[in-house]
Design a protein around this motif. Sequence first.
Motif, PDB file in Angstrom:
ATOM      1  N   LEU A  31       0.824  -1.215   0.000  1.00  0.00           N
ATOM      2  CA  LEU A  31       0.000   0.000   0.000  1.00  0.00           C
ATOM      3  C   LEU A  31       0.856   1.262   0.000  1.00  0.00           C
ATOM      4  CD1 LEU A  31      -2.805  -1.017   2.520  1.00  0.00           C
ATOM      5  CD2 LEU A  31      -3.053  -0.676   0.059  1.00  0.00           C
ATOM      6  N   ILE A  32       1.865   1.307   0.858  1.00  0.00           N
ATOM      7  CA  ILE A  32       2.700   2.504   0.970  1.00  0.00           C
ATOM      8  C   ILE A  32       3.467   2.755  -0.328  1.00  0.00           C
ATOM      9  CG2 ILE A  32       4.707   3.498   2.142  1.00  0.00           C
ATOM     10  CD1 ILE A  32       3.742   2.118   4.705  1.00  0.00           C
ATOM     11  N   CYS A  33       4.071   1.701  -0.870  1.00  0.00           N
ATOM     12  CA  CYS A  33       4.876   1.862  -2.080  1.00  0.00           C
ATOM     13  C   CYS A  33       4.004   2.193  -3.293  1.00  0.00           C
ATOM     14  CB  CYS A  33       5.696   0.608  -2.332  1.00  0.00           C
ATOM     15  SG  CYS A  33       6.968   0.318  -1.072  1.00  0.00           S
ATOM     16  N   THR A  34       2.795   1.645  -3.342  1.00  0.00           N
ATOM     17  CA  THR A  34       1.870   2.010  -4.417  1.00  0.00           C
ATOM     18  C   THR A  34       1.517   3.485  -4.341  1.00  0.00           C
ATOM     19  OG1 THR A  34       0.919  -0.214  -4.515  1.00  0.00           O
ATOM     20  CG2 THR A  34      -0.400   1.573  -5.425  1.00  0.00           C
ATOM     21  N   ALA A  35       1.280   3.976  -3.111  1.00  0.00           N
ATOM     22  CA  ALA A  35       0.965   5.396  -2.929  1.00  0.00           C
ATOM     23  C   ALA A  35       2.121   6.283  -3.390  1.00  0.00           C
ATOM     24  CB  ALA A  35       0.640   5.672  -1.458  1.00  0.00           C
ATOM     25  N   PHE A  36       3.362   5.861  -3.124  1.00  0.00           N
ATOM     26  CA  PHE A  36       4.525   6.639  -3.564  1.00  0.00           C
ATOM     27  C   PHE A  36       4.739   6.538  -5.073  1.00  0.00           C
ATOM     28  CE2 PHE A  36       5.899   6.578   0.937  1.00  0.00           C
ATOM     29  CZ  PHE A  36       6.239   7.915   1.068  1.00  0.00           C
ATOM     30  N   TYR A  37       4.288   5.448  -5.682  1.00  0.00           N
ATOM     31  CA  TYR A  37       4.451   5.296  -7.118  1.00  0.00           C
ATOM     32  C   TYR A  37       3.453   6.150  -7.899  1.00  0.00           C
ATOM     33  CZ  TYR A  37       4.386   3.141 -11.749  1.00  0.00           C
ATOM     34  OH  TYR A  37       4.410   2.932 -13.114  1.00  0.00           O
ATOM     35  N   THR A  43       2.574  11.678 -13.561  1.00  0.00           N
ATOM     36  CA  THR A  43       3.389  12.628 -14.317  1.00  0.00           C
ATOM     37  C   THR A  43       4.169  11.944 -15.451  1.00  0.00           C
ATOM     38  OG1 THR A  43       5.166  12.366 -12.678  1.00  0.00           O
ATOM     39  CG2 THR A  43       3.635  14.201 -12.369  1.00  0.00           C
ATOM     40  N   PHE A  44       3.769  10.706 -15.780  1.00  0.00           N
ATOM     41  CA  PHE A  44       4.376   9.943 -16.877  1.00  0.00           C
ATOM     42  C   PHE A  44       5.882   9.735 -16.678  1.00  0.00           C
ATOM     43  CE2 PHE A  44       0.782  12.367 -18.551  1.00  0.00           C
ATOM     44  CZ  PHE A  44      -0.040  11.332 -18.999  1.00  0.00           C
ATOM     45  N   ASN A  45       6.319   9.724 -15.425  1.00  0.00           N
ATOM     46  CA  ASN A  45       7.738   9.553 -15.112  1.00  0.00           C
ATOM     47  C   ASN A  45       7.956   8.136 -14.582  1.00  0.00           C
ATOM     48  OD1 ASN A  45      10.376  10.311 -14.915  1.00  0.00           O
ATOM     49  ND2 ASN A  45      10.118  11.627 -13.136  1.00  0.00           N
ATOM     50  N   TYR A  46       7.575   7.151 -15.412  1.00  0.00           N
ATOM     51  CA  TYR A  46       7.509   5.769 -14.960  1.00  0.00           C
ATOM     52  C   TYR A  46       8.855   5.216 -14.492  1.00  0.00           C
ATOM     53  CZ  TYR A  46       3.328   6.323 -17.858  1.00  0.00           C
ATOM     54  OH  TYR A  46       2.180   6.799 -18.421  1.00  0.00           O
ATOM     55  N   LYS A  47       9.917   5.491 -15.267  1.00  0.00           N
ATOM     56  CA  LYS A  47      11.216   4.914 -14.933  1.00  0.00           C
ATOM     57  C   LYS A  47      11.750   5.455 -13.620  1.00  0.00           C
ATOM     58  CE  LYS A  47      12.686   3.815 -19.650  1.00  0.00           C
ATOM     59  NZ  LYS A  47      13.730   3.998 -20.702  1.00  0.00           N
ATOM     60  N   ALA A  48      11.504   6.732 -13.362  1.00  0.00           N
ATOM     61  CA  ALA A  48      12.001   7.319 -12.115  1.00  0.00           C
ATOM     62  C   ALA A  48      11.322   6.709 -10.896  1.00  0.00           C
ATOM     63  CB  ALA A  48      11.794   8.836 -12.134  1.00  0.00           C
ATOM     64  N   GLY A  49      10.073   6.249 -11.077  1.00  0.00           N
ATOM     65  CA  GLY A  49       9.348   5.653  -9.956  1.00  0.00           C
ATOM     66  C   GLY A  49       9.392   4.145  -9.937  1.00  0.00           C
ATOM     67  N   ALA A  50      10.244   3.547 -10.783  1.00  0.00           N
ATOM     68  CA  ALA A  50      10.275   2.090 -10.892  1.00  0.00           C
ATOM     69  C   ALA A  50      10.645   1.416  -9.580  1.00  0.00           C
ATOM     70  CB  ALA A  50      11.262   1.673 -11.986  1.00  0.00           C
TER      71      ALA A  50
END
Length: 272
Positions: A31-37, A43-50
């Motif tokens: 839950l926590i990591c999903t919220a941070f992702y 913002t379409f910054n998928y790789k930065a939030g991988a």
Amino acid sequence: MPAAPSTLSDRLTTLVKGPQFIWWLGHVTMLICTAFYLPYWATFNYKAGAHWYTRAFFGALISYSVVVYKSFPDIQFTAQFAQTLFSEENVQYLLMAIFWWRSTPMLAPLVPYAIFAFFNSLNYTRTNILPAIFPAPPAGTTDATYNKVAAISRQIQVWTEKNHAAAMAFVAYVEVVGVMGSLIFGAITFQSSFLSPIVYANFLRFRYFFSLHTRAAFALIRARLDNLIVPPGGNPKVPPMVAQAYTMARGAITRFGMAAVQQPAATANARQ
């Protein structure tokens, strides 16, 4: 039943030593990591939030590993055991969590696991954590704090029981439309592997056989597409070739979905 430990420290020590606490921590991590992702996805910054995506599914791996271990403590190297093992839905979700953990980050696969994690962590908090921190007072006495916590606990129970079925139906719809749609789009645009939709299609085939909610989601989608495309009720603007292609694709999917999936001898454990 033995008396509960009398001090808060003893109660919490007993709580954290159990495997269910690790199971709960896995769900909370999800839950926590999903919220941070989510901000990275928005913002379409998928790789930065991988890294948050990977950590979220690592939490799911922890939770489902605990459930599978408790369900199958004694491994047997027989065909019947393997059939029972791989037909169990928690095993299927564990295997898919491993797949997602090493896959290109997408939001859709996180949604079902996050919803499961929300309901499971909420119920564990109600049934285990709150009683450990706020135990029932001795018989014949009252405690205002305990009464407030007990009221909150009842509200949580009522809310989860009221919304669980609708949430599971939503999960099934996301799995069929959202996840598969994302995989097909990713394969077409070369953002993910072409094998991903094939792997996930096999997962959905199992879900179709073992989940009423998944069957209902497929039925709803088919009914809507039939009404939109297939004559005589379909949109007259739809070219006949499109309607024919849809009918052929629908038949192929149906044949694939109806391929024999042998159910285990014993009833599968409820997904946790």
